[in-house]
Design a protein around this motif. Structure first.
Motif, mmCIF file in Angstrom:
data_model
loop_
_atom_site.group_PDB
_atom_site.id
_atom_site.type_symbol
_atom_site.label_atom_id
_atom_site.label_comp_id
_atom_site.label_asym_id
_atom_site.label_seq_id
_atom_site.Cartn_x
_atom_site.Cartn_y
_atom_site.Cartn_z
ATOM 1 N N PHE A 20 -31.977 -50.102 0.711
ATOM 2 C CA PHE A 20 -33.116 -49.932 -0.186
ATOM 3 C C PHE A 20 -34.073 -48.867 0.329
ATOM 4 O O PHE A 20 -34.647 -48.100 -0.462
ATOM 5 N N ALA A 21 -34.272 -48.807 1.654
ATOM 6 C CA ALA A 21 -35.177 -47.807 2.215
ATOM 7 C C ALA A 21 -34.673 -46.396 1.936
ATOM 8 O O ALA A 21 -35.433 -45.517 1.499
ATOM 9 N N VAL A 22 -33.395 -46.169 2.181
ATOM 10 C CA VAL A 22 -32.811 -44.843 1.944
ATOM 11 C C VAL A 22 -32.886 -44.486 0.468
ATOM 12 O O VAL A 22 -33.230 -43.353 0.099
ATOM 13 N N THR A 23 -32.564 -45.444 -0.410
ATOM 14 C CA THR A 23 -32.568 -45.186 -1.849
ATOM 15 C C THR A 23 -33.965 -44.855 -2.354
ATOM 16 O O THR A 23 -34.169 -43.870 -3.083
ATOM 17 N N LEU A 24 -34.952 -45.673 -1.968
ATOM 18 C CA LEU A 24 -36.316 -45.454 -2.442
ATOM 19 C C LEU A 24 -36.896 -44.150 -1.906
ATOM 20 O O LEU A 24 -37.544 -43.395 -2.654
ATOM 21 N N LEU A 25 -36.664 -43.855 -0.636
ATOM 22 C CA LEU A 25 -37.190 -42.617 -0.062
ATOM 23 C C LEU A 25 -36.546 -41.393 -0.708
ATOM 24 O O LEU A 25 -37.237 -40.400 -1.001
ATOM 25 N N ALA A 26 -35.238 -41.451 -0.938
ATOM 26 C CA ALA A 26 -34.566 -40.321 -1.580
ATOM 27 C C ALA A 26 -35.117 -40.106 -2.986
ATOM 28 O O ALA A 26 -35.336 -38.960 -3.414
ATOM 29 N N ALA A 27 -35.353 -41.197 -3.724
ATOM 30 C CA ALA A 27 -35.904 -41.070 -5.074
ATOM 31 C C ALA A 27 -37.327 -40.532 -5.045
ATOM 32 O O ALA A 27 -37.702 -39.685 -5.867
ATOM 33 N N VAL A 49 -30.191 -35.893 2.970
ATOM 34 C CA VAL A 49 -28.889 -35.614 2.361
ATOM 35 C C VAL A 49 -28.848 -36.147 0.937
ATOM 36 O O VAL A 49 -28.408 -35.456 0.003
ATOM 37 N N LEU A 50 -29.310 -37.366 0.742
ATOM 38 C CA LEU A 50 -29.301 -37.955 -0.594
ATOM 39 C C LEU A 50 -30.274 -37.252 -1.537
ATOM 40 O O LEU A 50 -30.047 -37.204 -2.748
ATOM 41 N N PHE A 51 -31.343 -36.714 -0.972
ATOM 42 C CA PHE A 51 -32.288 -35.952 -1.793
ATOM 43 C C PHE A 51 -31.583 -34.802 -2.505
ATOM 44 O O PHE A 51 -31.756 -34.592 -3.714
ATOM 45 N N VAL A 52 -30.762 -34.074 -1.786
ATOM 46 C CA VAL A 52 -30.032 -32.957 -2.394
ATOM 47 C C VAL A 52 -28.975 -33.464 -3.375
ATOM 48 O O VAL A 52 -28.724 -32.847 -4.408
ATOM 49 N N MET A 53 -28.392 -34.617 -3.077
ATOM 50 C CA MET A 53 -27.319 -35.136 -3.917
ATOM 51 C C MET A 53 -27.828 -35.712 -5.238
ATOM 52 O O MET A 53 -27.168 -35.585 -6.272
ATOM 53 N N VAL A 54 -28.999 -36.354 -5.233
ATOM 54 C CA VAL A 54 -29.513 -36.963 -6.467
ATOM 55 C C VAL A 54 -30.407 -36.013 -7.257
ATOM 56 O O VAL A 54 -30.707 -36.289 -8.430
ATOM 57 N N LEU A 55 -30.820 -34.918 -6.643
ATOM 58 C CA LEU A 55 -31.699 -33.971 -7.344
ATOM 59 C C LEU A 55 -31.087 -33.456 -8.646
ATOM 60 O O LEU A 55 -31.782 -33.428 -9.678
ATOM 61 N N PRO A 56 -29.817 -33.031 -8.680
ATOM 62 C CA PRO A 56 -29.258 -32.547 -9.959
ATOM 63 C C PRO A 56 -29.225 -33.619 -11.035
ATOM 64 O O PRO A 56 -29.474 -33.329 -12.211
ATOM 65 N N THR A 57 -28.933 -34.861 -10.656
ATOM 66 C CA THR A 57 -28.872 -35.947 -11.642
ATOM 67 C C THR A 57 -30.231 -36.175 -12.284
ATOM 68 O O THR A 57 -30.360 -36.211 -13.522
ATOM 69 N N ILE A 58 -31.259 -36.321 -11.460
ATOM 70 C CA ILE A 58 -32.598 -36.571 -11.994
ATOM 71 C C ILE A 58 -33.096 -35.367 -12.782
ATOM 72 O O ILE A 58 -33.706 -35.513 -13.847
ATOM 73 N N THR A 59 -32.810 -34.160 -12.292
ATOM 74 C CA THR A 59 -33.276 -32.956 -12.977
ATOM 75 C C THR A 59 -32.636 -32.816 -14.351
ATOM 76 O O THR A 59 -33.328 -32.544 -15.349
ATOM 77 N N ALA A 92 -34.135 -41.488 -15.768
ATOM 78 C CA ALA A 92 -33.478 -40.503 -14.907
ATOM 79 C C ALA A 92 -33.611 -40.885 -13.435
ATOM 80 O O ALA A 92 -32.648 -40.770 -12.661
ATOM 81 N N VAL A 93 -34.796 -41.351 -13.046
ATOM 82 C CA VAL A 93 -35.012 -41.753 -11.656
ATOM 83 C C VAL A 93 -34.125 -42.949 -11.292
ATOM 84 O O VAL A 93 -33.542 -43.005 -10.201
ATOM 85 N N ILE A 94 -34.002 -43.903 -12.210
ATOM 86 C CA ILE A 94 -33.158 -45.077 -11.945
ATOM 87 C C ILE A 94 -31.704 -44.672 -11.803
ATOM 88 O O ILE A 94 -30.974 -45.183 -10.932
ATOM 89 N N PHE A 95 -31.247 -43.748 -12.642
ATOM 90 C CA PHE A 95 -29.884 -43.248 -12.494
ATOM 91 C C PHE A 95 -29.699 -42.582 -11.129
ATOM 92 O O PHE A 95 -28.670 -42.753 -10.469
ATOM 93 N N GLY A 96 -30.690 -41.814 -10.699
ATOM 94 C CA GLY A 96 -30.609 -41.192 -9.387
ATOM 95 C C GLY A 96 -30.583 -42.221 -8.268
ATOM 96 O O GLY A 96 -29.842 -42.067 -7.292
ATOM 97 N N MET A 97 -31.368 -43.279 -8.409
ATOM 98 C CA MET A 97 -31.367 -44.340 -7.397
ATOM 99 C C MET A 97 -30.020 -45.046 -7.353
ATOM 100 O O MET A 97 -29.526 -45.413 -6.277
ATOM 101 N N ALA A 98 -29.418 -45.256 -8.516
ATOM 102 C CA ALA A 98 -28.095 -45.880 -8.545
ATOM 103 C C ALA A 98 -27.069 -45.025 -7.825
ATOM 104 O O ALA A 98 -26.201 -45.531 -7.100
ATOM 105 N N ARG A 99 -27.176 -43.694 -8.025
ATOM 106 C CA ARG A 99 -26.271 -42.781 -7.315
ATOM 107 C C ARG A 99 -26.510 -42.851 -5.809
ATOM 108 O O ARG A 99 -25.560 -42.893 -5.009
ATOM 109 N N ALA A 100 -27.766 -42.890 -5.402
ATOM 110 C CA ALA A 100 -28.082 -42.927 -3.979
ATOM 111 C C ALA A 100 -27.658 -44.253 -3.353
ATOM 112 O O ALA A 100 -27.138 -44.280 -2.233
ATOM 113 N N PHE A 101 -27.866 -45.354 -4.072
ATOM 114 C CA PHE A 101 -27.547 -46.666 -3.516
ATOM 115 C C PHE A 101 -26.047 -46.826 -3.291
ATOM 116 O O PHE A 101 -25.625 -47.494 -2.351
#
Length: 332
Positions: A117-124, A194-204, A248-257
């Protein structure tokens, strides 16, 4: 059946014989030329429609069976930890002692749950401001050519395999953190970047769609009232698009989680309650990918890993529920 055909033939014959409009009368067709059997048989188009419906229902049924099978399979193996090995559910969710090989009193997933949860929330949290800024630039400021270029960049980032992100994090981010903050460099901070770069395209991408979906007359009405471009964005565009942006943010969190390989390469894989952002730790996915191949099917260590997989499945369902909930509020 024959009686119905005779009745149909009689009706058709009467219709042909009683035509009163001269220019549409079918002079070459007589009452005896009507093929009632051909009229009663399904046409080629009708058969194609039946085939199309049949294939559609078959595909839907197959997907439903597949989803139910996956949920049932993971659920059966994941619940074996509690019903077969008699591990206490509360102990499983709250204990930080993870060593299933030593017995049921050492099956605690709290450290991995907290880290996930910490990694997911911080990345989002890190990715969302950047995603909104890029989306606003693509929809409100740049030209169509510039927006297409940025869209191509986002699609390129999506297409990069996760192992490549993990390798880049291992070679660049981890040494940088080690140099700046000390320690090993592995931990939540490295995984977050790392997850920041990975979820950025999804949320964008989803945020861009949300901004484009706002009717033009909203912006025109704001401009007619004397608002500046930025005031229109801040007071009109963003509030209207907020539910879709949250989706969009929730979708990104799902990807990160659910990300496994990239996180596993940079987080350290130490099943410990994280003390800070640069101490080695482990997520649910990193523990699954690193340990599943080292256990025997049906044993407590294997069942415990399936319980982690069940937790991931439950979280996926929760994310889907949140997406639907936010979407319904957005429609209101």
């Amino acid at each position: 059946m024959n009686k119905r055909k005779d009745e149909l033939k009689q009706i058709v014959n009467e219709a042909i014989a009683n035509q009163e409009v001269p220019h549409v009368k079918l002079n070459k067709i007589g009452p005896d030329d009507v093929d009632v059997d051909k009229l009663t048989k399904p046409s080629k188009e009708t058969r194609q429609e039946y085939w199309g419906k049949g294939l559609t229902y078959f595909a839907i049924g197959l997907i439903i069976v597949l989803v139910i099978s996956i949920i049932g399979f993971i659920g059966a193996h994941g619940l074996s930890t509690f019903f077969v090995d008699h591990v206490n559910v509360f102990h499983f969710l709250t204990s930080t002692d993870w060593d299933p090989g030593d017995g049921k009193n050492h099956v605690g997933a709290a450290a991995m749950i907290v880290t996930s949860f910490a990694v997911t929330l911080l990345a989002a949290l890190v990715a969302t401001p950047f995603a909104i800024a890029v989306a606003l630039f693509m929809t409100e400021y740049t030209s169509k050519k510039g927006a297409n270029f940025l869209q191509s960049v986002m699609e390129l980032l999506v297409g990069i395999p996760s192992v490549v992100y993990g390798f880049l994090g291992l070679r660049i981010i981890v040494p940088a953190i080690r140099t700046i903050f000390g320690g090993t460099g592995f931990g939540i901070l490295a995984a977050t970047l790392v997850l920041f770069v990975m979820v950025l395209p999804t949320i964008t991408s989803l945020t861009v769609d949300a901004l484009k979906a706002i009717p033009k007359h909203f912006r025109q009405a704001s401009a007619a009232l004397g608002a500046t471009h930025w005031q229109t964005i801040y007071k009109v565009v963003l509030p209207v698009a907020t539910p879709r942006i949250l989706t969009a943010v929730i979708f990104g969190m799902a990807r990160a989680f659910g990300e496994a390989l990239a996180v596993q390469m940079v987080i350290g894989n130490a099943v410990l309650m994280p003390q800070n952002l640069i101490s080695p730790s482990a997520t649910l996915t990193s523990q699954l990918t690193s340990q599943m191949g080292n256990t025997v099917m049906g044993t407590l260590p294997n069942n415990a890993l399936w319980s982690l997989a069940l937790l991931l499945l439950i979280m996926s369902l929760v994310f889907n529920f949140l997406v639907r909930l936010v979407g319904k509020k957005g429609q209101k």
